[in-house]
Enzyme design. Structure first.
Site: not given
Ligand code: LLP
Length: 461
Positions: A357, A353, A383, A314-315, A317
């Site tokens: 973060y 971000r 603001c 489940e990628p 990013r």
């Molecule tokens: N699967 C599940 C169950 C998830 O909760 C997430 C991300 C992903 C897959 C995908 O994760 P990725 O491959 O994108 O790392 N807003 C934050 C990231 C929050 C991710 C939440 N869940 C940021 O900007 O870094």
């Protein structure tokens, strides 16, 4: 190709969207790419001093779509998808793109055309996926707080899996499936309780004491107690360790734990399990970190995989972050209180971000850097003191009217944009080779008040 200096003063090649060349990084090749670097790193080359997206100069996009605007490269997405897909060659697998990273319909359609499925976390994301031509079988549905209505919507289109995150949810899915006269395919989201070194606590999910999933040592009991449920069928085990996960060790540990659990459950009669969903979280390069190595990642999963199981990944990013940038214009250069501020027309409303973060995003002028640099704060117009893109960053001297490119913004950029300060959300542009299209028009002021009622329909208590 020109050289430039990164924020630490290292000299690096100027065309890489995926970070600077640093000690230990692969050597630039004649073509200007780094061996082993994600191919999306070439999505935003500097040509004759100016940053392009593929074959289109960013100033042309700014002129056509205005700023701030997100710009996405189809070649960048394609390259990432193909690398990951190839890495899992030889074992049954499916890449379910995590829609939350970037749910734009054009991006979803692009990934669909490449063969991706989706990972969704809401009815809204299901709606987006269906609008982008995915079918139920392309969908896995994750999320810690699914409503009965959302579960009903997922069952109505026959999603491949509902990734169940609590015992109560399992019973609710059973009820909703019985009501709909179907048997729901479910996976249990296991909290593998693996320690990960994500850069921020908010993006860790797979450690003990986290709200996500069911604790590892509780799973067998949940499955045992659920044996009498007639309208759910346990088809998979699922985990998601967190985001921006560095290295493969956490995946190795997590997968091994999941597989040990799989054997325990099979021994207890759970013989319908066919999916092993290993989640997302593959790291990308924002600065000069090493990106995830898809082959190494796939290798640890493949090495542990019992025959008969299909891997789901489940990628989010990984597929889109470095295929997108945020294009913004400098409004002011302000010197006050001993500091220099570069104030841009984008802010935390467009890209949250950095303030949320403390995330690092590389920032460069779109036109040829002058080489003369100052330590500045790059801030937005919102603001809030927390409205910044970079603090105390060495940046090439830019003046009002100049364009800046904020890299690695294709994931969790537009998706987390808001209307705070009554700011219309920005345009999104997709580039494909030498052509580009506005895929989301900038919101208007009218959009901001569209759902607010001017004639109030009062009801008596
Ligand atoms: N699967 C599940 C169950 C998830 O909760 C997430 C991300 C992903 C897959 C995908 O994760 P990725 O491959 O994108 O790392 N807003 C934050 C990231 C929050 C991710 C939440 N869940 C940021 O900007 O870094």
């Amino acid at each position: 190709m020109r050289q430039r200096r990164d924020r630490r003063g290292n000299v690096g090649e100027g065309i890489l969207s995926g970070g600077t060349t640093s000690v230990g990084a692969p050597r630039p090749t004649a073509a200007g790419t780094r061996e082993g670097a994600p191919l999306s790193a070439t999505a935003f080359p500097r040509v004759g001093g100016t940053v392009y997206c593929e074959g289109v100069p960013l100033p042309q996009i700014a002129a056509a779509a205005g700023t701030p605007a997100y710009v996405y490269s189809t070649a960048g997405v394609r390259a990432q998808y193909r690398m990951l897909d190839a890495a899992f060659g030889g074992v049954p697998h499916r890449i379910h793109y995590s829609v939350k990273a970037n749910g734009n319909l054009a991006v979803l359609r692009l990934l669909q055309s490449l063969g991706a499925g989706v990972d969704i976390v809401s009815g809204g994301e299901l709606y987006r996926a269906l609008r982008a031509n995915y079918t139920g079988d392309d969908v896995v549905f994750s999320g810690v707080g699914k409503t009965a209505a959302e579960i009903g919507e997922a069952l109505a289109v026959g999603v491949r899996l509902i990734n169940v995150e609590s015992e109560a949810e399992l019973y609710l899915v059973n009820e909703e499936a019985a009501r709909a006269g179907v048997v729901a395919s479910v996976a249990l989201r296991v909290n593998p309780e693996v320690t990960v070194s994500s850069p921020h606590p908010y993006i860790k999910t797979g450690e003990r004491g986290n709200k996500f999933g069911i604790a590892y040592d509780e799973i067998a009991g949940v499955v045992h107690r659920a044996k009498h449920l007639r309208s759910v069928r346990l088809r998979g085990l699922d985990m998601h360790l967190g985001s921006q996960v560095a290295g493969t060790d956490p995946y190795k540990d997590g997968v091994q734990r999941l597989i040990a659990l799989y054997h325990t459950l099979v021994a207890d009669g759970a013989t319908d399990i066919v999916y092993l969903d290993v989640g997302g979280g593959l790291a990308v390069t924002y600065d000069d970190e090493a990106p995830a190595d898809p082959s190494a990642f796939a290798a640890v999963v493949k090495a542990a995989l019992p025959s008969g199981l299909t891997v789901l990944v489940e990628p989010g990013r990984y597929l889109v972050a470095n295929a997108g940038v945020l294009l913004t214009r400098v409004l002011y250069r302000k010197q006050t209180g001993g500091k220099t501020y570069i104030i841009t027309d984008a802010g935390m409303t467009e890209l949250l971000r950095p303030s949320h973060y403390s995330a690092y995003h590389r920032i460069e002028p779109v036109s040829e850097p002058t080489g003369s640099q100052t330590v500045v704060d790059v801030v937005g117009p919102v603001c809030e003191s927390g409205d910044f893109f970079a603090l105390d960053r060495r940046l090439d001297d830019v003046v009002p009217g100049d364009l800046l490119v904020i890299y690695s913004a294709g994931a969790y950029g537009f998706a987390m944009a808001s209307n705070y300060n009554a700011r219309p959300r920005p345009a999104e542009v997709l580039v494909d080779g030498g052509r580009f299209a506005v895929v989301t028009t900038r919101e208007t002021y009218e959009d901001l008040v569209r759902h607010e009622q001017s004639t109030l329909a009062w009801r008596d208590a």
